[in-house]
Design a protein around this motif. Structure first.
Motif, short mmCIF file in Angstrom:
data_model
loop_
_atom_site.label_atom_id
_atom_site.label_comp_id
_atom_site.label_asym_id
_atom_site.label_seq_id
_atom_site.Cartn_x
_atom_site.Cartn_y
_atom_site.Cartn_z
N VAL A 69 -14.77 0.73 7.10
CA VAL A 69 -15.10 1.57 5.95
C VAL A 69 -16.12 0.82 5.10
O VAL A 69 -16.27 -0.39 5.21
N ARG A 71 -16.42 -0.27 1.50
CA ARG A 71 -15.52 -0.41 0.36
C ARG A 71 -16.34 -0.57 -0.92
O ARG A 71 -17.12 -1.51 -1.06
N ILE A 108 -6.49 1.93 -5.20
CA ILE A 108 -7.32 2.01 -4.01
C ILE A 108 -7.26 3.43 -3.47
O ILE A 108 -6.18 3.94 -3.17
N ARG A 110 -8.22 5.94 -0.54
CA ARG A 110 -8.63 5.95 0.86
C ARG A 110 -8.19 7.23 1.55
O ARG A 110 -7.39 8.00 1.02
N TYR A 111 -8.71 7.42 2.76
CA TYR A 111 -8.41 8.66 3.48
C TYR A 111 -6.98 8.65 4.00
O TYR A 111 -6.44 7.63 4.43
N GLU A 166 -3.88 8.15 -1.17
CA GLU A 166 -4.39 8.69 0.09
C GLU A 166 -4.65 10.18 -0.09
O GLU A 166 -3.84 10.90 -0.69
N LEU A 172 -13.98 10.40 2.10
CA LEU A 172 -13.12 9.29 2.50
C LEU A 172 -12.97 9.24 4.02
O LEU A 172 -12.94 8.17 4.62
N GLU A 177 -14.12 3.87 1.11
CA GLU A 177 -12.88 3.47 0.44
C GLU A 177 -13.26 2.97 -0.94
O GLU A 177 -14.20 2.19 -1.08
#
Length: 692
Positions: A69, A71, A108, A110-111, A166, A172, A177
């Motif tokens: 990813v 970031r 954080i 993210r996917y 998530e 994402l 991320e």
């Protein structure tokens, strides 16, 4: 580089990178499977070829690409619109933006296939899964509470380490991320946590506000934690649309142009020095005036609505250029080098094996015995390089530790001038009021901690320069010893096979170096997300993370607590004893600085002495980790070369080797490995052509 791209184009660019990542990862995976199978079959034929290290490295690289990813870390002070900006970037109103939700909560994003939040704690409790409504309710505080906690130098959620959000969003899913950090004026402990993430992010998105140009806190953070650290930073001046709203006549075009120009001038004066790389001014590629709220409103109605006039198309164009045309290209180049290296080693191992298939066992043993001096020479080269590493280690550890001691002892020389920058919020007369004294002491402690933290952060720049120079020196040594090592291995091959086996590499003399030397020189990487500016660009060895963990977290955190505790404790009593109650505010201020300096200077020798060894050991550990990895790689190479011959002897002693079958197997192995390498080569070349 185009001037602007819309959200849909940004997604498409990321999708192309994700596709290339997947293709390269697949080819690397196939290559490792082919090599593993070949080594298993080799056990029942002419023996293994000693490819264990190549297999391991390729597996790691393949996994890193599959999981890869970009970031991005979002930094900014409170109430700068970070959450609104993030919601506009991702195209959905996920993060709370009406109040400040994460004063002390690093998040954080993210996917994930399902929408969920996982809160991770620092007190041993198991992670807690929450839905979004509960997360917003439990971990959101209003601005007044945030301000009170900041004033008291307290964390809103002291038991929380970080939260992972998530969400099944396209941005994402295509490889982004996002790390959303606490405000810059959060506690010093949280600032240190953010620093740990900074080192493992590809880019920093620093959000500021047009109506509050470059506050003292922002300038402090930029000066101490961003400047001269080799970081890629995009500055986003949010709420630029509010410049119009602040005018007496918002429809006066001339007045608006003048007001916007004034704001741009202020930001340019403060940010220009952070937008110079190798003497080149890239201000226009790194600083963007954006209007996050209008952009968010449009994207909520239509994910791919035009964001013209909000600054987002210009920013996304620059970000896309950096991620796809700079970072991704480097990432795929690393994979290409690794694949090329594996292809070369396989062909060389087969070229060494073929002439030996018909050799008599006794003759083969005699030849193996004849190269014992050469194998001994390989271990001597390893030992010599180890000594060089340890010499550099011992010298640098002492130099850095001594520089720390000298630096700490000199803090008192400039204390009066330095500490002035940390006092604007201190109301010195509150010290005289019993009801307000506790609040004043908390403010003083926070200001003092910031001062100490910033001074030590400035010192770490010197450390990084010393370490850069050291690892550049070791990189050159690795090239030298690698060249000597290759000459010996070439001689081993000639004595064993009776002829010279040419290198199958296609990238010149540098690529002829042994694998361990390439790693030590930083020519290929197995690291993920490391953006630290290093002499060993892209090196798999990440000394900055080691240094961060051992010095910044363990050592500097202790130093700050030690200096603060022993210095500020006696200050209040000293001030009362000096009769500060009858002084004017400005006199009280001067007296406070003098007393604080006196206490500070009194204890600096103790701190310098006590912390010299931890700093020395932290630096030493960086080099010890490097030496260990280099030594293991050299040992693996020596062992694989020895076992390659021993395996052949063992097989010859146990069974008759079918030469024809082996030659056919080797030919197929070369073909299969070359095929995957060529796929990676083609994917990489096509990607480079597409972005140039």
């Amino acid at each position: 580089m185009t001037n602007k791209i819309e959200a849909e184009n940004f997604i498409q660019d990321l999708a192309k990178v994700a596709e290339v990542r997947a293709n390269v990862a697949h080819s690397l995976g196939k290559m490792s499977e082919t090599l593993e199978t070949a080594e298993l079959v080799g056990k029942q034929s002419s023996g293994e070829l000693g490819l264990a290290r190549e297999i391991e490295d390729i597996k790691v690289a393949s996994k890193n690409l599959r999981d890869g990813v970009f970031r991005l870390m979002v930094l900014g002070d409170m109430k700068r619109g970070k959450s609104t900006f993030l919601n506009a970037l991702i195209g959905e109103n996920i993060l709370p933006s009406d109040v400040n939700p994460c004063t002390a909560l690093l998040t954080i994003l993210r996917y994930g296939n399902e929408k969920k939040v996982t809160v991770h704690f620092n007190d041993g409790k198991s992670p807690e899964e929450l839905d979004f409504k509960i997360f917003k309710r439990n971990y959101t505080i209003d601005p007044a509470e945030a301000k009170r906690l900041e004033k008291e130098n307290k964390q809103a959620f002291p038991d929380v380490d970080y939260a992972v959000v998530e969400y099944p969003l396209t941005l994402l899913e295509k490889g982004i991320e996002i790390v959303d950090s606490p405000g810059l004026n959060d506690t010093e402990a949280r600032n240190e946590l953010s620093l740990g993430y900074i080192n493992n992010c590809h880019a920093i998105l620093f959000v500021m506000r047009a109506t509050q140009p470059c506050t003292l806190g922002e300038r402090r953070y930029l000066e101490n934690y961003i400047k001269d650290r080799g970081l890629t930073v995009f500055f986003l001046i949010n709420a630029f649309d509010q410049v119009r709203e602040s005018l007496i006549d918002p429809d006066d075009a001339e007045e608006l142009e003048e007001a916007e120009a004034k704001v741009r001038k202020v930001f340019h004066a403060n940010l220009a020095e952070y937008c110079v790389i190798d003497g080149q001014d890239i201000y226009q590629e790194r600083v963007f005036a954006i209007s996050a709220l209008p952009a968010l409103r449009r994207r909520i109605k239509d994910s791919f609505a035009s964001l013209e006039g909000t600054g987002f198309p210009e920013f996304m164009s620059a970000l896309s250029y950096f991620l796809t045309k700079e970072r991704a290209a480097q990432e795929f180049r690393q994979a290409q080098i690794l694949a090329s290296q594996a292809n070369s080693h396989v062909r060389e191992a087969i070229a060494r094996r073929k002439p030996l298939l018909d050799e008599d066992v006794n003759e083969l043993k005699a030849r193996i015995n004849s190269v014992e001096p050469e194998f001994k020479k390989l271990t001597e080269i390893r030992d010599e390089f180890q000594k060089e590493i340890r010499t550099v280690r011992d010298k640098k550890a002492r130099v850095v530790a001594d520089s720390f001691r000298s630096y700490v002892l000199s803090l008192g020389d400039t204390f009066e001038a330095d500490f002035l920058h940390y006092q604007p919020d201190l109301n010195f007369m509150d010290f005289l009021n019993n009801d307000k004294r506790e609040g004043f002491e908390a403010e003083l402690k926070k200001a003092f901690e910031q001062y100490i933290n910033d001074k030590l952060a400035a010192w770490t720049i010197t450390v990084e320069n010393e370490m850069d120079a050291a690892f550049l020196q070791l990189s050159r040594m690795a090239a030298h010893y690698g060249a000597s090592y290759s000459k010996v291995t070439d001689k081993i091959t000639e004595k064993i096979t009776g002829k010279k086996v040419n290198s199958f590499s296609g990238y010149g003399e540098e690529d002829d170096s042994p694998t361990w030397a390439k790693w030590a020189m930083g020519l290929f990487s197995l690291a993920r997300g490391n953006i630290a500016g290093m002499a060993m660009a892209g090196a798999g060895f990440d000394w900055k993370n080691i240094l961060l963990n051992l010095v910044t977290v363990a050592g500097v955190g202790t130093i700050i607590a030690t200096i603060t505790g022993i210095t500020l404790g006696p200050v209040g009593l000293a001030l009362l004893g000096l009769g500060v109650g009858v002084m004017q505010a400005d006199q009280a201020k001067k007296q406070l600085v003098q007393v604080t300096k006196k206490e500070l200077v009194k204890h600096l020798p103790q701190v310098a002495q006590e912390q010299w060894q931890p700093v020395h050991d932290a630096i030493k550990e960086c080099f010890d980790s490097y030496e260990q990895e280099v030594s293991e790689r050299i040992d693996d190479d020596i062992q694989s070369r020895q076992s390659e011959l021993d395996n052949l002897v063992k097989q010859k002693e146990e069974r008759e080797i079918n030469r024809g079958e082996e030659l056919a197997r080797f030919e197929q192995l070369e073909t299969d490995v070359l095929s995957e390498y060529e796929k990676i080569e083609n994917v990489y070349n096509n990607f480079v052509r597409a972005i140039t």
